[in-house]
Each structure stands twice: as structure tokens, then as C-alpha cells.
Design a protein around this motif. Structure first.
Motif, PDB file in Angstrom:
ATOM      1  N   UNK A 177       0.834  -1.198   0.000  1.00  0.00           N
ATOM      2  CA  UNK A 177       0.000   0.000   0.000  1.00  0.00           C
ATOM      3  C   UNK A 177       0.868   1.247   0.000  1.00  0.00           C
ATOM      4  N   UNK A 178       0.279   2.339  -0.430  1.00  0.00           N
ATOM      5  CA  UNK A 178       0.938   3.639  -0.409  1.00  0.00           C
ATOM      6  C   UNK A 178      -0.115   4.722  -0.317  1.00  0.00           C
ATOM      7  N   UNK A 179       0.275   5.849   0.278  1.00  0.00           N
ATOM      8  CA  UNK A 179      -0.721   6.882   0.438  1.00  0.00           C
ATOM      9  C   UNK A 179      -0.150   8.238   0.771  1.00  0.00           C
ATOM     10  N   UNK A 180      -1.005   9.097   1.243  1.00  0.00           N
ATOM     11  CA  UNK A 180      -0.657  10.483   1.552  1.00  0.00           C
ATOM     12  C   UNK A 180       0.487  10.557   2.541  1.00  0.00           C
ATOM     13  N   UNK A 181       1.251  11.645   2.456  1.00  0.00           N
ATOM     14  CA  UNK A 181       2.368  11.944   3.350  1.00  0.00           C
ATOM     15  C   UNK A 181       3.434  10.839   3.310  1.00  0.00           C
ATOM     16  N   UNK A 182       3.651  10.321   2.095  1.00  0.00           N
ATOM     17  CA  UNK A 182       4.717   9.336   1.864  1.00  0.00           C
ATOM     18  C   UNK A 182       4.563   8.085   2.721  1.00  0.00           C
ATOM     19  N   UNK A 183       3.333   7.664   2.909  1.00  0.00           N
ATOM     20  CA  UNK A 183       3.086   6.446   3.680  1.00  0.00           C
ATOM     21  C   UNK A 183       3.166   5.232   2.760  1.00  0.00           C
ATOM     22  N   UNK A 184       3.936   4.244   3.195  1.00  0.00           N
ATOM     23  CA  UNK A 184       4.080   2.991   2.460  1.00  0.00           C
ATOM     24  C   UNK A 184       3.976   1.829   3.435  1.00  0.00           C
ATOM     25  N   UNK A 185       3.430   0.726   2.948  1.00  0.00           N
ATOM     26  CA  UNK A 185       3.281  -0.421   3.827  1.00  0.00           C
ATOM     27  C   UNK A 185       3.252  -1.722   3.059  1.00  0.00           C
ATOM     28  N   UNK A 186       3.496  -2.807   3.779  1.00  0.00           N
ATOM     29  CA  UNK A 186       3.426  -4.148   3.214  1.00  0.00           C
ATOM     30  C   UNK A 186       2.951  -5.099   4.301  1.00  0.00           C
ATOM     31  N   UNK A 187       2.143  -6.075   3.916  1.00  0.00           N
ATOM     32  CA  UNK A 187       1.610  -7.042   4.873  1.00  0.00           C
ATOM     33  C   UNK A 187       1.547  -8.418   4.215  1.00  0.00           C
ATOM     34  N   UNK A 188       1.959  -9.446   4.962  1.00  0.00           N
ATOM     35  CA  UNK A 188       1.895 -10.820   4.488  1.00  0.00           C
ATOM     36  C   UNK A 188       1.262 -11.673   5.571  1.00  0.00           C
ATOM     37  N   UNK A 189       0.430 -12.622   5.158  1.00  0.00           N
ATOM     38  CA  UNK A 189      -0.300 -13.493   6.082  1.00  0.00           C
ATOM     39  C   UNK A 189      -0.360 -14.875   5.447  1.00  0.00           C
ATOM     40  N   UNK A 190       0.316 -15.858   6.062  1.00  0.00           N
ATOM     41  CA  UNK A 190       0.436 -17.194   5.474  1.00  0.00           C
ATOM     42  C   UNK A 190       0.039 -18.248   6.500  1.00  0.00           C
ATOM     43  N   UNK A 191      -0.805 -19.196   6.085  1.00  0.00           N
ATOM     44  CA  UNK A 191      -1.209 -20.316   6.927  1.00  0.00           C
ATOM     45  C   UNK A 191      -0.976 -21.617   6.174  1.00  0.00           C
ATOM     46  N   UNK A 192      -0.628 -22.676   6.918  1.00  0.00           N
ATOM     47  CA  UNK A 192      -0.402 -23.979   6.283  1.00  0.00           C
ATOM     48  C   UNK A 192      -0.342 -25.051   7.354  1.00  0.00           C
ATOM     49  N   UNK A 193      -0.619 -26.298   6.922  1.00  0.00           N
ATOM     50  CA  UNK A 193      -0.395 -27.450   7.792  1.00  0.00           C
ATOM     51  C   UNK A 193       1.098 -27.722   7.857  1.00  0.00           C
ATOM     52  N   UNK A 205       2.201 -13.843  10.379  1.00  0.00           N
ATOM     53  CA  UNK A 205       1.726 -12.554   9.890  1.00  0.00           C
ATOM     54  C   UNK A 205       2.831 -11.529  10.094  1.00  0.00           C
ATOM     55  N   UNK A 206       3.115 -10.763   9.050  1.00  0.00           N
ATOM     56  CA  UNK A 206       4.093  -9.677   9.140  1.00  0.00           C
ATOM     57  C   UNK A 206       3.465  -8.415   8.574  1.00  0.00           C
ATOM     58  N   UNK A 207       3.662  -7.301   9.272  1.00  0.00           N
ATOM     59  CA  UNK A 207       3.066  -6.031   8.869  1.00  0.00           C
ATOM     60  C   UNK A 207       4.101  -4.930   9.072  1.00  0.00           C
ATOM     61  N   UNK A 208       4.281  -4.094   8.050  1.00  0.00           N
ATOM     62  CA  UNK A 208       5.271  -3.019   8.124  1.00  0.00           C
ATOM     63  C   UNK A 208       4.700  -1.777   7.466  1.00  0.00           C
ATOM     64  N   UNK A 209       4.908  -0.630   8.113  1.00  0.00           N
ATOM     65  CA  UNK A 209       4.496   0.633   7.501  1.00  0.00           C
ATOM     66  C   UNK A 209       5.397   1.743   7.999  1.00  0.00           C
ATOM     67  N   UNK A 210       5.557   2.746   7.169  1.00  0.00           N
ATOM     68  CA  UNK A 210       6.308   3.932   7.567  1.00  0.00           C
ATOM     69  C   UNK A 210       5.843   5.105   6.729  1.00  0.00           C
ATOM     70  N   UNK A 211       6.038   6.301   7.271  1.00  0.00           N
ATOM     71  CA  UNK A 211       5.644   7.483   6.529  1.00  0.00           C
ATOM     72  C   UNK A 211       5.725   8.738   7.372  1.00  0.00           C
ATOM     73  N   UNK A 212       5.475   9.858   6.708  1.00  0.00           N
ATOM     74  CA  UNK A 212       5.443  11.147   7.370  1.00  0.00           C
ATOM     75  C   UNK A 212       4.022  11.427   7.839  1.00  0.00           C
ATOM     76  N   UNK A 213       3.716  12.693   8.106  1.00  0.00           N
ATOM     77  CA  UNK A 213       2.419  13.063   8.658  1.00  0.00           C
ATOM     78  C   UNK A 213       2.039  14.440   8.158  1.00  0.00           C
TER      79      UNK A 213
END
Length: 711
Positions: A177-193, A205-213
Motif C-alpha cells: 500500500x501507499x498513500x498520503x504523506x509518503x506512507x508505504x506499507x506491506x503485509x503478508x499473512x500465510x497459513x499452512x499445515x 503474519x508480518x506487517x510493516x508501515x512507515x511514513x510522514x504526517x
């Protein structure tokens, strides 16, 4: 809302047989998880009681923010949920701290899988930024909830329910994802036997975001990592456990808000204005470890043992600017390092039993928790200069020379309780729910200034009672009473601690369940009262005639118990599927909160709240497109603060509405793109930080685009 409920009931009776059969299979999936249901409601919730009951059968106001709604509204943190859920709101002190509230009272804890995690509000450790990436849904119960939470305020319980590792096949998603004020993010969610039999399953589950305001200098980086496993130890026994790690790194946060008055006049600042400095930072981490062992007996009884440990750490270097200087502002730099460790253990059994030829349900439980909190500080050996021209201030303030870490404050809180609840089937349409909790509570602490305190409550009884009557196949009438207690440290003229504050909550209303459980609606009238609230004893104070001083109390003042604040009002809510492809959540709350003398209290909390959001998948050739939107409206809030003329002047935020929009296009079953617009009308508004006459502006219009791939 009442007319709509009756209309839906009539429609269901007249036309619902085929439709109900189509959605019943999906409705059975609701309750254990909301993932994959594409629903805005759920079948069951256990935040109000330990019994397994549907929303319709629960005699309290309950809302569920499901996984589908989280995705549609692009809700990223618990702060986003509280800003959009029925009956709850946020008073944001500044960029990193906020007070949640409901029905005129504070919310000072968050629950994770039903376990309360209380935080010290002044010592925020990123609680309001708790990531939703690891949670399936958020359940909210409004009113007193002492049966499940123990000590607290009669406001609401907010319960975040973890995602589980249920899938035996390799499934998951990746999103950027990306958005206003230089916000960027990525998310991964994996399930398995994790074995060929599928009895051991894992999820990461991994989630990362960073940006200005929109606030100058302010920047955030947030990252979350969550892992969980489900292990089938037998046909009826499962062990599920997990660990999560969250980091919130904030550069140049505001500590306090913008001054309402500057150089003797009221000022309308730009939303980008800051009171922070280039070197300011507020970093926090939260590590959570949990394990649950569950077993189902052949007779329908269920036993669950749980343990969890939470560790919060925060380290801050902050600058506070205040208006005592004229012209310009004075400064106070501060640096604090905090740590909170909480351990919780619980054991619960529940199941059916037969009595007088009818089937009933009983639950018994034991809970124990301990929280240790510590705060150290670094003294600023320099950097107390003023800001002569705040109008041109841009964060250029020299960082102080900091002294070594030293003790500032510590406390220990222990809670222990046993509870029971039962649901009696008195007749086919009539059910009685009764319960009680017996609690012990102790909190003790001291600080670097020589102050110490110890608060105890032993064998505090918290009752719960409710009745539900099925008026029709779709509509039930209900009434309930429950309370909650909150120990206090004030003493009377004989140096005895006052009894705990007791919040009493009574509620009555109607609930409806339609379309096989895909749509829930409710209408409630409530009344909450706090008793035993400490007020100064006019006959026992240093200024009394003759003087009366209680040794060891603040300023020698004695206190007496009194009637406290009262909140009464009504609430309407509807959530779920209105028609195939059309989901909606609509909630309206209105109340009046006054003290014993009839004066308004907590006027920073809105008395009227409207929360709406809807999404619709277009039919026919356009069915790859889903569009949605909603409006969050609240009425006036206000407080009083000391003006330059040394008089209390009213600071008010007029009623305002925030418009939110979304659109999603499904290129295939796996690939989709989504666009969200928040505050589409670019409304300018602020929260009021009443203690020092400062304000914090809300976010302007923002846009977020995301692409998601499911496998």
C-alpha cells in the motif's frame, strides 16, 4: 430502527424461506472466526459473559468489527476501530496518546482474547497504535463489564481476538500500500499445515508501515510480527499458542498540543504546526506470549486453560512547550523510560446441564493477573530556554544534555477473581442469565518524590443479571443489570480507605437477528451511575474550623463517599447484510452525563455519535467492482481553560462530520486493488486537551491505495 426491525421480521416471515436456506450454511461459520465470511456481523461473542451466546441472546449492547469491515475501511490500528465503532470515541491528547471513552466514562484497558491489559494512560507505550494485522475481529461491549474484566470503569470493553491457524492447506495473502504523506506499507499473512495429517498448523503474519504526517517533522515506523500454531492433541483436545512483537518508532512526536492562546489572543493554527523538535522521539515495543489448552468432553462440556504474558517498553525524549511566557512560549524537555510486565492465568469450564426437564448452560472460571510497572527518567541538564516567536518555530530547538537514568515511579497491581454465570431456559421464549464475580484487588506503589500509596479491595462482589424474551422468531426483548468496581486511594477522617467506586449499569431494549444471522439490529436504553466517588470532606481539612488533618493523605485532606456521575441515554445499531452484496454498519448513540449536582461532566466526550459505513458489490457485468462509504458525525465538545485574562474561557469544537470513501476492483479471485479516502471533505477539527488549554488537530483528507493478492 424499531420500524426497520419489525419490517425485517415481517419480510423474513413472508419471503425468507428460500433466502434463509441459502445463507444458513454461511451463518454457521460465523462466531469462531469472521475471516472469509464477507460479513459485517458475527454469530457469537464472549466478551460480555463466559457463555457462548449469539448477539441477539446477549442482554447488553455488543458490536463486532469484523475482518471484512477492517479490510473495507482500511482500519490499521485499534485507534482506527475506536474512531469508527458504534458508541465509542477518542479524545486525542496529542500525536502519541489518547483517551478512549464510551457513554461518558473512560476506557482504560484493552482486552486480548478476553484478557484485560490495563495501561497507565500518562505512560503510553503505543497502545493506541496496536496493529490489527494479527487480529480476526474486535468485539465491543458497552456499559459495565465487571464480570469479565474485574476492576475498571462502567464504559466499555474492547476485546481484540487473535487470528488462528486453522487452515490445513497453504493459504494466505500479500498486500502492498501507499498513500498520503509518503506512507508505504506491506503485509503478508500465510497459513499452512505443518505435518501431512494436518494436525499441526501454523500461521505467520508480518506487517510493516512507515511514513510522514500532516504534522511537520512527525514520522512513524511501525512493524509487527505474529506467529501462532494450532496443535490437535486428540479428537477433542487442541493446544494453540503464539507470540507477537510490535515496534512503534515515532520521530518528532508532539508532547501536549498547540496553545489555544498565544501572545494574549486566540489563534487558529495550521494543522501542520508542531510543538515538537527535530530530536524528539518516542519509541515503544510490545511483546505478547500466550498459550491455550482446550478440551471438549463428549457430554458437551468444555474446559480451557490460558496463560499470557505481555511486556511493554517505551523510551522517549520529548519537548513540552507551554504558554506561561509572554511573548513566546516556555519549554520543558523530558525523557522517560518505562516498562510494564503483565502475567495472566485463567481456567474456565462451561457446558450444558439438565434441570426440570429443560437444558441450561453453566460456566465457572478463575482468573489471576499481576502487573509490574516502572518508570525511570533522565534529567535535562540544559535546554530550558523559551521560544520567543512560536509563529515561525519549525522545530529548531537544541537538544538538552541529558543526565543518567534515575528512578521515577513504580507500582504493582494484583487481581484475582472467581466467577460463575448460568443461562436458564425458563420457557422456550424466555431465558434468564445470572452471574457473579468475587474479586480481590491490590495496587501499591511509590515515586521519587516520597509519595506512596496502597489500595486494596477484598471479596468485592460483582453481580450480573439479564433476561431475554423472544417476542418473535426474529426479535427479542431484553433487560440487564451489571456493575464494575474501581478501588480508590482517598481516606476518610479516621484514615480509613474509602470503599471502591462502583459503576452500576442497567439496560433494556430490543434485538433482532435476520437473514439467518447475517444481519443484527438492536435498540437500547441505558442508565449508568457511579457511587462511592471520593469528594472532599468539608468538615475535615487543614482550613476547617477547628483544623482537621489526616496524616499521610494529600495536603491532610479527608474525603467522604458520595453519589457520582450519572449517564443515561439510548443507542441504535444495525450491522450485517441488507441484501446480497450489500453490507452496512449503522450506529447512533445519544446520552446525557451529569454529576450529583446535575452539572455536565466529561464534556470533552461527545454526547451524540453517528457511525456509518456501507459497501456494495455492483451486480451483473460490473460485479468486479465494490464501492462504499460512510459518515462519522459527532456533536459539540467543550472544556474551560485559563485565558491570559486569568478567567476560565470556554474552548469548543463545533459538531462535525467526516466522510470516508472506498472502492475495490477484483481483477480475479486472487488479485484486487483498493482505494480509500478518509475525511474526503477535508474537514478541519480538533480534540481538546483540557488540562493545559491545548489542542490537537485531526487528520486532513488522505488517500491510500493498495494491491492485494490472495492464494
Amino acid at each position: 430502527m424499531l420500524a426497520l426491525m419489525v419490517g425485517l421480521a415481517a419480510h423474513g416471515l413472508a419471503h425468507g424461506e428460500t433466502v434463509l436456506q441459502e445463507v444458513t450454511v454461511q451463518a454457521q461459520e460465523l462466531g469462531e472466526t469472521t475471516e472469509g465470511t464477507e460479513a459485517y456481523t458475527t454469530g457469537k461473542a464472549k466478551t460480555a459473559t463466559p457463555l457462548s451466546m449469539s448477539l441477539r441472546d446477549t442482554p447488553q449492547s455488543v458490536s463486532v468489527v469484523t475482518q471484512q469491515r477492517i479490510e473495507d475501511q482500511d482500519l490499521r490500528t485499534i485507534l482506527d476501530v475506536v474512531n469508527n465503532a458504534t458508541g465509542v470515541s477518542v479524545n486525542r491528547y496529542e500525536t502519541s496518546r489518547a483517551q478512549f471513552n464510551a457513554r461518558g466514562f473512560d476506557i482504560n484497558s484493552l482486552m486480548i482474547d478476553g484478557v484485560p491489559t490495563i495501561w497507565e494512560q500518562p505512560w503510553s507505550s503505543g497502545e493506541i497504535f496496536s496493529s490489527l494485522a494479527m487480529y480476526d475481529r474486535v468485539e465491543l461491549v458497552r456499559g459495565a463489564n465487571g464480570l469479565m474484566t474485574g476492576a475498571g470503569d462502567p464504559s466499555a470493553s474492547i476485546n481484540m481476538v487473535h487470528k488462528r491457524a486453522r487452515s490445513k492447506a497453504l493459504t494466505g495473502s500479500v498486500e502492498v500500500s501507499g498513500g498520503s504523506w509518503n506512507h508505504y506499507g506491506a503485509q503478508a499473512d500465510v497459513s499452512a499445515a505443518l505435518n501431512s495429517a494436518g494436525t499441526v498448523r501454523g500461521r505467520l503474519v508480518a506487517d510493516y508501515s512507515e511514513g510522514d504526517s500532516w504534522v511537520n517533522l512527525l514520522a512513524d515506523k511501525q512493524q509487527t510480527l505474529y506467529g501462532t500454531m494450532d496443535v490437535d492433541l486428540g479428537d477433542n483436545t487442541v493446544l494453540w499458542f503464539g507470540v507477537s512483537h510490535q515496534e512503534n518508532d515515532t520521530d518528532s512526536p508532539m508532547w501536549g498540543g498547540l496553545p489555544v492562546w498565544y501572545n494574549g489572543a486566540r489563534v487558529d493554527w495550521s494543522r501542520s504546526k508542531t510543538v515538537s523538535a527535530h530530536w524528539s522521539r518516542w519509541d515503544s515495543t510490545y511483546d505478547n506470549y500466550f498459550a491455550n489448552l482446550e478440551h471438549d468432553f463428549d457430554n458437551g462440556w468444555h474446559v480451557k486453560a490460558s496463560y499470557s504474558r505481555g511486556e511493554r517498553n517505551a523510551d522517549s525524549y520529548l519537548l513540552y512547550l507551554f504558554t506561561y511566557a509572554s511573548p513566546g512560549l516556555n519549554s520543558f524537555p523530558g525523557s522517560y523510560k518505562t516498562k510494564t510486565v503483565q502475567d495472566d492465568f485463567s481456567l474456565q469450564v462451561n457446558g450444558p446441564f439438565q434441570f426440570m426437564g429443560r437444558s441450561h448452560e453453566l460456566a465457572l472460571g478463575y482468573v489471576r493477573s499481576r502487573q509490574d510497572f516502572g518508570a525511570d527518567s533522565r534529567a535535562a541538564l540544559s535546554g530550558y530556554g523559551g521560544i520567543p516567536d512560536f509563529g515561525t518555530y519549525d522545530g529548531d530547538f537544541a537538544e538538552p544534555v541529558w543526565g543518567p537514568l534515575g528512578f521515577y515511579q513504580e507500582s504493582e497491581t494484583r487481581q484475582e477473581g472467581v466467577y460463575t454465570a448460568a443461562r436458564f431456559s425458563l420457557a422456550d421464549p424466555l431465558h434468564l442469565i445470572v452471574g457473579a464475580r468475587l474479586s480481590n484487588y491490590q495496587k501499591k506503589g511509590h515515586d521519587a518524590f516520597g509519595s506512596s500509596s496502597q489500595v486494596e479491595a477484598e471479596r468485592e462482589l460483582t453481580p450480573y443479571a439479564g433476561v431475554v424474551y423472544d417476542v418473535t422468531d426474529n426479535i427479542s426483548a431484553y433487560a440487564s443489570y451489571t456493575d464494575i468496581f474501581l478501588p480508590q486511594s482517598e481516606q476518610d477522617r479516621n484514615a480509613n480507605y474509602l470503599n471502591p467506586i462502583v459503576g452500576k449499569s442497567a439496560e433494556t431494549g430490543l434485538k433482532g437477528e435476520f437473514l439467518g444471522g447475517r444481519l443484527n439490529a438492536s435498540a437500547a436504553v441505558f442508565r449508568i451511575q457511579q457511587d462511592n466517588l471520593a469528594v472532599a470532606d468539608p468538615g475535615c481539612s487543614p482550613s476547617a474550623t477547628p483544623p482537621c488533618v489526616v496524616s499521610g493523605t494529600v495536603n491532610g485532606q479527608a474525603y467522604i463517599e458520595s453519589k457520582g456521575a450519572t449517564s443515561k441515554g439510548f443507542e441504535l445499531e444495525m450491522s450485517g447484510e441488507l441484501a446480497p452484496g450489500w453490507n452496512a454498519s449503522i450506529g447512533y448513540t445519544q446520552y446525557k452525563a451529569t454529576d450529583a449536582a446535575g452539572a455536565e461532566v466529561n464534556t470533552l466526550y461527545p454526547r451524540k455519535l453517528l457511525r456509518t459505513f456501507t459497501s456494495y458489490r455492483l451486480p451483473g457485468a460490473l460485479n468486479k467492482l465494490t464501492v462504499g462509504g460512510g459518515v462519522n458525525w459527532q456533536d459539540d465538545i467543550y472544556t474551560y481553560a485559563l485565558s491570559p485574562a486569568a478567567v476560565n474561557e470556554r474552548i469548543e469544537q463545533k459538531a462535525y462530520a467526516l466522510v470516508n470513501l472506498m472502492a475495490r476492483y477484483d481483477f480475479s479471485k486472487q488479485l484486487s486493488a483498493q482505494l480509500n479516502v478518509s475525511n474526503a471533505s477535508d474537514e478541519k477539527y480538533f480534540d481538546v486537551f483540557d488540562a493545559y488549554g491545548a489542542i490537537t488537530y485531526g487528520a486532513p483528507r488522505s488517500v491510500t491505495a493498495s494491491v492485494k493478492y490472495k492464494f
